[in-house]
Design a protein around this motif. Structure first.
Motif, PDB file in Angstrom:
ATOM      1  N   LEU A   1     -14.331  -0.150   8.550  1.00 28.98           N
ATOM      2  CA  LEU A   1     -13.321  -0.799   8.867  1.00 28.98           C
ATOM      3  C   LEU A   1     -13.497  -2.026   7.860  1.00 28.98           C
ATOM      4  CD1 LEU A   1     -12.868  -0.394  12.474  1.00 28.98           C
ATOM      5  CD2 LEU A   1     -11.297   0.248  10.694  1.00 28.98           C
ATOM      6  N   LYS A   2     -14.847  -2.495   7.658  1.00 29.38           N
ATOM      7  CA  LYS A   2     -15.064  -3.649   6.842  1.00 29.38           C
ATOM      8  C   LYS A   2     -14.458  -3.469   5.382  1.00 29.38           C
ATOM      9  CE  LYS A   2     -19.550  -2.156   4.941  1.00 29.38           C
ATOM     10  NZ  LYS A   2     -20.987  -2.970   4.831  1.00 29.38           N
ATOM     11  N   GLY A   3     -14.188  -2.196   5.034  1.00 25.40           N
ATOM     12  CA  GLY A   3     -13.549  -1.864   3.621  1.00 25.40           C
ATOM     13  C   GLY A   3     -12.094  -1.701   3.641  1.00 25.40           C
ATOM     14  N   PHE A   4     -11.546  -1.169   4.749  1.00 23.65           N
ATOM     15  CA  PHE A   4     -10.127  -1.104   4.864  1.00 23.65           C
ATOM     16  C   PHE A   4      -9.579  -0.783   6.422  1.00 23.65           C
ATOM     17  CE2 PHE A   4      -6.180   1.832   4.704  1.00 23.65           C
ATOM     18  CZ  PHE A   4      -5.403   1.031   4.051  1.00 23.65           C
TER      19      PHE A   4
ATOM     20  N   VAL B   1       0.824  -1.246  -0.017  1.00 23.52           N
ATOM     21  CA  VAL B   1      -0.228  -0.024  -0.057  1.00 23.52           C
ATOM     22  C   VAL B   1       0.824   1.244   0.037  1.00 23.52           C
ATOM     23  CG1 VAL B   1      -1.897   1.152   0.932  1.00 23.52           C
ATOM     24  CG2 VAL B   1      -1.955  -1.094   1.400  1.00 23.52           C
ATOM     25  N   ASP B   2       0.542   2.101  -0.720  1.00 27.48           N
ATOM     26  CA  ASP B   2       1.346   3.472  -0.938  1.00 27.48           C
ATOM     27  C   ASP B   2       0.795   4.481  -0.037  1.00 27.48           C
ATOM     28  OD1 ASP B   2       2.381   5.954  -1.929  1.00 27.48           O
ATOM     29  OD2 ASP B   2       2.743   5.179  -3.856  1.00 27.48           O
ATOM     30  N   GLU B   3       1.443   4.750   0.842  1.00 25.72           N
ATOM     31  CA  GLU B   3       0.960   5.877   1.948  1.00 25.72           C
ATOM     32  C   GLU B   3       0.669   7.186   1.237  1.00 25.72           C
ATOM     33  OE1 GLU B   3       2.871   8.691   5.388  1.00 25.72           O
ATOM     34  OE2 GLU B   3       3.604   6.453   5.377  1.00 25.72           O
ATOM     35  N   ASN B   4       1.498   7.420   0.182  1.00 20.60           N
ATOM     36  CA  ASN B   4       1.096   8.874  -0.503  1.00 20.60           C
ATOM     37  C   ASN B   4      -0.090   8.671  -1.050  1.00 20.60           C
ATOM     38  OD1 ASN B   4       3.511  10.009   0.316  1.00 20.60           O
ATOM     39  ND2 ASN B   4       4.726   9.179  -1.526  1.00 20.60           N
ATOM     40  N   LEU B   5      -0.483   7.372  -1.832  1.00 16.61           N
ATOM     41  CA  LEU B   5      -1.773   7.580  -2.398  1.00 16.61           C
ATOM     42  C   LEU B   5      -2.994   7.463  -1.251  1.00 16.61           C
ATOM     43  CD1 LEU B   5      -0.752   4.863  -5.335  1.00 16.61           C
ATOM     44  CD2 LEU B   5      -1.144   7.263  -5.397  1.00 16.61           C
ATOM     45  N   ILE B   6      -2.634   6.851  -0.322  1.00 16.40           N
ATOM     46  CA  ILE B   6      -3.776   6.839   1.052  1.00 16.40           C
ATOM     47  C   ILE B   6      -3.772   8.296   1.257  1.00 16.40           C
ATOM     48  CG2 ILE B   6      -4.184   6.188   3.207  1.00 16.40           C
ATOM     49  CD1 ILE B   6      -4.485   4.173   1.375  1.00 16.40           C
ATOM     50  N   ARG B   7      -2.832   9.186   1.588  1.00 13.64           N
ATOM     51  CA  ARG B   7      -2.986  10.576   1.680  1.00 13.64           C
ATOM     52  C   ARG B   7      -4.005  11.416   0.603  1.00 13.64           C
ATOM     53  NH1 ARG B   7      -0.387  12.628   5.867  1.00 13.64           N
ATOM     54  NH2 ARG B   7       0.968  11.186   6.882  1.00 13.64           N
ATOM     55  N   ARG B   8      -3.731  10.894  -0.594  1.00 11.22           N
ATOM     56  CA  ARG B   8      -4.249  11.638  -1.661  1.00 11.22           C
ATOM     57  C   ARG B   8      -5.798  11.436  -1.522  1.00 11.22           C
ATOM     58  NH1 ARG B   8      -4.288   8.629  -7.216  1.00 11.22           N
ATOM     59  NH2 ARG B   8      -5.706   7.248  -6.040  1.00 11.22           N
ATOM     60  N   ASN B   9      -5.989  10.019  -1.428  1.00  5.55           N
ATOM     61  CA  ASN B   9      -7.351   9.695  -1.219  1.00  5.55           C
ATOM     62  C   ASN B   9      -8.117  10.533   0.038  1.00  5.55           C
ATOM     63  OD1 ASN B   9      -7.571   8.233  -3.232  1.00  5.55           O
ATOM     64  ND2 ASN B   9      -7.337   6.119  -2.252  1.00  5.55           N
ATOM     65  N   CYS B  10      -7.574  10.452   0.958  1.00  5.87           N
ATOM     66  CA  CYS B  10      -7.944  11.278   2.462  1.00  5.87           C
ATOM     67  C   CYS B  10      -7.965  12.817   2.164  1.00  5.87           C
ATOM     68  CB  CYS B  10      -6.996  10.782   3.670  1.00  5.87           C
ATOM     69  SG  CYS B  10      -7.132   9.006   4.344  1.00  5.87           S
TER      70      CYS B  10
ATOM     71  N   ALA C   1      -8.988   3.644   0.411  1.00  6.35           N
ATOM     72  CA  ALA C   1      -7.797   2.908  -0.091  1.00  6.35           C
ATOM     73  C   ALA C   1      -7.938   2.696  -1.692  1.00  6.35           C
ATOM     74  CB  ALA C   1      -7.669   1.428   0.720  1.00  6.35           C
ATOM     75  N   LEU C   2      -8.649   3.327  -2.371  1.00  7.86           N
ATOM     76  CA  LEU C   2      -9.284   2.820  -3.755  1.00  7.86           C
ATOM     77  C   LEU C   2      -7.780   3.356  -4.865  1.00  7.86           C
ATOM     78  CD1 LEU C   2     -11.078   2.107  -5.924  1.00  7.86           C
ATOM     79  CD2 LEU C   2     -11.616   4.541  -6.227  1.00  7.86           C
TER      80      LEU C   2
END
Length: 285
Positions: free
Chosen positions: A35-38, A8-17, A237-238
């Motif tokens: 939480l059922k999704g991620f 999992v790419d932390e930078n991409l998680i940040r982008r989504n958030c 997390a998409l």
């Protein structure tokens, strides 16, 4: 790299958030991580910078949210056992019931300081037929209370309504759903403090209409003076990670068949339940 492994790419998680946080900033809504999704808890320190908390469907998920996320914990399940409800009372800021029978059963145990709500079924299907297995508005659905089942019921102790009817959908389907909810529950909404729009909002998808989502939330808040809550899971997390696998062997049986060190059962269970087909990088090579 040793496989199999989820990367999992932390930078991409940040982008989504950041996209979700922008919706929060423009509407004043709360956004929870489903939480059922991620539920990759080592990344919770990143996600909690942007979101307001988590939503759980069991005491185990609620405990994970309370201990590792450290912000609000909301819970919904189709039904609670006595033991599960007692534990959730020690972990949650909000608990939603799926029926009036459950509300009546646990009303004597409801405590001050915890919000309680009801999940509703607007009986308005907007999902692709391919997602029918996850359609909570389908005939015979076990999820949510229909409007006709509110007749003669007492709403004391209930401060909000919760609906979850979407699955990887755009905001035009939310608009359709909100019209059905207003038509059926419009007399109840003015008495509520909050409304949870559930999950299934694919906010971080490239073609998602964020402007419409913002308008829908702001218009709904202005009309009913309620706190709006979203609880995306997959949207957090998409497209932010991959499952890395190795080819162990190639079998020839009227065509090449790759034998991998991963399986749908263990690593991609949604492929078995839903009409998903994983995108395989380099598969044509």
């Amino acid at each position: 790299m040793k496989t199999p492994a989820f990367i999992v790419d932390e930078n991409l998680i940040r982008r989504n958030c950041e996209m979700l946080a922008d919706v929060k900033a423009r509407t004043g809504c709360k956004v929870l991580l489903a939480l059922k999704g991620f539920a990759l808890w080592p990344l919770f320190p990143v996600v909690r910078e942007y979101l307001d908390g988590v939503c759980a469907s069991s005491p185990w998920e609620a405990r994970l949210g309370r201990e590792e996320f450290g912000k609000e914990v909301h819970a919904f399940a189709a039904a609670y056992s006595e033991a599960d409800f007692a534990e959730l009372l020690t972990l949650c800021d909000e608990i939603d019931f799926n029926s009036f029978a459950q509300l009546q059963r646990f009303r004597p145990h409801m405590q001050d300081g915890i919000k309680f709500g009801l999940r509703i079924n607007p009986e308005c299907s907007t999902q692709d037929p391919a997602h029918a297995i996850y359609d909570p508005c389908a005939p015979g659905s076990r999820l949510g209370i229909r409007r006709k089942d509110f007749e003669g019921q007492v709403l004391s102790g209930i401060t909000g309504l919760h609906f979850h009817t979407l699955c990887e959908q755009n905001s035009d389907d939310l608009a359709t759903t909100l019209k059905a909810i207003e038509a059926q529950f419009g007399d109840i909404l003015p008495h509520m403090e909050w409304v949870n729009f559930g999950g299934g909002h694919h906010v971080t998808r490239d073609d998602y209409d964020i402007e419409l989502l913002v308008k829908l939330i702001n218009d709904f808040k202005a009309k009913y003076d309620v706190q709006v809550i979203l609880e995306p899971g997959e949207a957090v997390a998409l497209n932010a990670g991959v499952l890395v696998a190795s080819v162990l062997d190639i079998i020839d049986n009227d065509g090449a068949i790759a034998i991998l060190d991963v399986s749908c059962t263990c690593h991609m269970p949604d492929v078995l339940e839903m009409p998903y087909r994983p995108e395989i990088d380099g598969a044509a090579l």
